[in-house]
Design a protein around this motif. Structure first.
Motif, PDB file in Angstrom:
ATOM      1  N   ASP A  76      -6.850  -1.831  -4.455  1.00  0.00           N
ATOM      2  CA  ASP A  76      -5.842  -1.811  -2.701  1.00  0.00           C
ATOM      3  C   ASP A  76      -6.465  -2.391  -2.011  1.00  0.00           C
ATOM      4  OD1 ASP A  76      -4.032  -2.811  -0.603  1.00  0.00           O
ATOM      5  OD2 ASP A  76      -3.628  -1.136  -0.532  1.00  0.00           O
ATOM      6  N   SER A 114       0.914  -0.973  -0.218  1.00  0.00           N
ATOM      7  CA  SER A 114      -0.062   0.198  -0.043  1.00  0.00           C
ATOM      8  C   SER A 114       0.536   1.210  -0.096  1.00  0.00           C
ATOM      9  CB  SER A 114      -0.456  -0.002   1.111  1.00  0.00           C
ATOM     10  OG  SER A 114      -1.811  -0.578   1.122  1.00  0.00           O
ATOM     11  N   GLU A 130      -9.502  -1.820   2.316  1.00  0.00           N
ATOM     12  CA  GLU A 130      -8.901  -2.442   3.301  1.00  0.00           C
ATOM     13  C   GLU A 130      -8.490  -1.895   3.730  1.00  0.00           C
ATOM     14  OE1 GLU A 130      -5.573  -4.064   2.842  1.00  0.00           O
ATOM     15  OE2 GLU A 130      -6.109  -5.622   1.413  1.00  0.00           O
TER      16      GLU A 130
END
Ligand code: TYD
Ligand code: MG
Length: 454
Positions: A171, A102, A125
Motif C-alpha cells: 500500500d 487501505s 504511506e
C-alpha cells in the motif's frame, strides 16, 4: 534488429522514436515517457549471442487441479475475486485517494489471516503506528497480520524472502521505488519496475500479492496502464465521497468472472459488507414520483435493483444541458435521439439531468428502457406505479430488444416486493405468474401506451 523505439505512450502503449507532448496514436496529452529498460546488464544487449535455457514444455491435456482458493470471512471480497484468493496471484486494487482502499485491504488481510494465511501488510504511506491505530479502530488490533512500513523494493523483497508469507499487501505501488531505476517514486518507470518485480515475486514464490494503486483524475491507475496488463486481477474500489456506499468491481480477472461487484458501506468502524445491495440502492422510496424508475439490473452474477432518476426542465440557455451521474453520457444522447426521431418526443429546449441513485455506476445496455421511461416520466410529469421494475435494450430503430437473465431480474424484483415489470416483448419468461408483465415491442409503445405522450 532495428533499434527499439525508446518512448512509450502510457495511455495506449504506442511506441515513439522521440518525445512529444501529445500521442499521435490516441491523442492523449502528456502521456509519453522515455522507456527505461528493466535490465541493462550485458545479457540484455546481446540476446542473440547467448543461448537461453531450454524451457520444459508440457501437454495441454495435463490434469491440473483447479487452483486451491482461500476464502476469507468476507463474502463480498471473495465473490469479486471469483471465489477466494488464488495462491501466486497478483491483484491490483485501484481507487481514488481517500475512498477506503487501505481500510478495505487491512480488513481483508485480517480476514485472510484468520482463514489461515500468513499475511504481511507493507505500508509505504503511513507509519506502522498509524496503521495500528486504524486497526484498533476497525476492531482488528489482535488480528495476526504482520506490519511493515517501507518503500524500498529491494528491502521489501529481501524481507519477504525471509518471512515467506502467503499474502502480501503493498500500500501503495506508487510509493515503492527501486534503486535500479533512475527516476522519482511514483513515476511511470518506477511504478512499472516495482509492479513487474512484485508480480514476478508472486509467481516465483506462489505468494498472493495485492498492490494498491491510486487512480488519477482521468480515472486511470496513476502511472502506467501496463500495470493492469501485468497482474492477474484488477479491482476498482469506487464510490462517491459523499455516499457511504463503496463498490469493489472486478474489471479483469484471470481466475474468475469480470464485472463482478462487491458492495460495502463505510461506517465509523470500517467497511461493512452489504449482503442485499438492492434494498440499499432503492433506499427509502415513499410516494410515486415523476422521473423515478426502478431498473432491474445484473451486476456480475447478481441481480441488483436501483433507482434511475430524471429531471427535465425548460432551459434558460441556448444550448440545453445534458448532465449524467452513474451512466454513460453518450448512451443518454442516443436514447434522447431515438425518442425524438422515432417517437416524435422532442427534448429541444429542455435541460436533462439523469442520476443513478446511491452512487452506483451502470454500464448495462439493459438500462436503456428504464432510462427512457424515467425521461418520459419526468417530461410528462406522470409517475410509474411504485411496484414496477423496467429493463430492456433500445436499438437505434426504436425497437426494444430482449436482454439476458430475465428470470433473475424478475426473481430479485419479486423478492423485494415488486409486482409489475415493463420489459421487451421477446423476453423469455418462466411460467410463474406472480408478476404482472407489460411486454413492449418498441419505444413508441412505451411512449403512447404507457405515458400517453408523443
Ligand atoms: P483510507 O482507507 O485511508 O482511504 P485510501 O487508502 O483509499 O486513501 O480511508 C479514508 C477514509 O475513510 C477517511 O476519510 C476516513 C474514512 N474511514 C471511515 O469512515 N471509517 C473508518 O473506520 C476508517 C478506518 C476510515
Ligand atoms: Mg491509503
Amino acid at each position: 534488429m532495428a533499434k527499439a523505439a525508446s518512448f512509450t505512450c502510457n495511455s495506449c502503449g504506442a511506441s515513439h522514436s522521440k518525445w512529444s507532448g501529445r500521442c499521435d496514436a490516441c491523442g492523449a496529452w502528456n502521456s509519453i515517457t522515455e522507456d527505461v529498460p528493466l535490465s541493462t546488464g550485458p545479457g540484455a544487449k546481446a540476446l542473440g549471442a547467448k543461448r537461453g535455457r531450454h524451457v520444459a514444455l508440457s501437454d495441454l491435456a495435463a490434469h491440473e487441479a483447479p487452483p486451491p482458493r482461500t476464502a476469507s470471512k468476507m463474502p463480498e471480497m471473495d465473490r469479486v475475486l471469483g471465489g477466494g484468493l488464488v495462491p501466486g496471484s497478483a491483484i491490483l486494487v485501484g481507487g481514488d485517494p481517500g475512498i477506503g482502499k487501505s481500510t478495505l485491504l487491512l480488513q481483508a488481510a485480517a480476514r485472510f489471516a484468520e482463514a489461515g494465511l500468513s499475511a504481511v501488510y507493507i505500508s509505504g504511506e503511513e507509519a506502522t503506528a498509524q496503521v495500528r491505530m486504524r486497526a484498533a479502530r476497525l476492531g482488528l488490533a489482535d488480528a495476526p497480520v504482520r506490519l511493515g512500513a517501507e518503500t524500498s523494493l529491494r528491502d521489501i523483497l529481501t524481507t519477504l524472502d525471509a518471512e515467506k508469507p502467503d499474502l502480501v499487501v503493498i500500500d501503495s505501488i506508487q510509493t515503492i521505488w527501486s534503486d535500479t531505476v533512475e527516476s522519482a517514486p511514483g513515476s511511470v518507470s518506477q511504478v512499472r519496475a516495482a509492479a513487474h518485480e512484485l508480480t514476478s515475486y508472486a509467481k516465483r514464490r506462489g505468494v498472493s500479492v495485492i498492490l494498491v494503486g491510486h487512480v488519477t483524475k482521468e480515472g486511470q491507475i496513476a502511472g502506467p496502464r501496463v500495470v493492469e496488463h501485468m497482474v492477474d486481477t484488477v479491482l476498482y474500489f469506487e464510490g462517491e465521497r459523499g455516499h457511504q456506499f463503496r463498490i469493489l468491481r472486478a474489471v479483469k480477472n484471470r481466475f474468475g468472472p469480470a464485472d463482478e461487484i462487491g458492495v460495502f458501506e463505510m461506517t465509523g468502524g470500517g467497511l461493512a459488507e452489504v449482503a442485499n445491495p438492492s434494498a440499499l440502492f432503492l433506499g427509502d422510496r415513499g410516494e410515486p414520483a415523476p422521473g423515478s424508475v426502478v431498473f432491474a439490473g445484473i451486476e456480475g452474477t447478481r441481480p441488483v435493483l436501483c433507482e434511475i432518476q430524471a429531471l427535465v426542465a425548460p432551459t434558460p440557455h441556448s444550448q440545453p444541458r445534458r448532465s449524467v451521474v452513474g451512466w454513460d453520457g453518450g448512451r443518454l444522447a442516443m436514447i434522447l435521439a431515438v425518442l425524438e426521431s422515432r417517437c416524435g418526443v422532442p427534448f429541444a429546449g429542455l435541460d436533462v439531468y439523469l442520476n443513478v441513485a446511491g452512487g452506483l455506476r451502470i454500464s448495462e445496455p439493459a438500462a436503456d428502457l428504464a432510462v427512457a421511461a424515467a425521461l418520459l416520466s419526468a417530461r410528462e410529469d406522470t409517475s410509474l406505479p411504485l411496484d414496477t421494475v423496467v429493463f430492456g435494450e433500445i436499438s437505434l430503430s426504436g425497437a426494444v430488444r430482449a436482454v439476458a437473465q430475465t428470470e433473475n431480474r424478475l426473481k430479485e424484483a419479486r423478492k423485494l416486493g415488486f409486482t409489475g415489470a415493463i420489459l421487451p416483448e421477446q423476453s423469455k419468461l418462466g411460467s410463474d405468474g406472480a408478476m404482472t408483465v407489460q411486454k413492449i415491442p418498441d419505444l413508441s409503445e412505451l411512449v403512447g401506451g404507457i405515458f400517453g405522450a408523443g
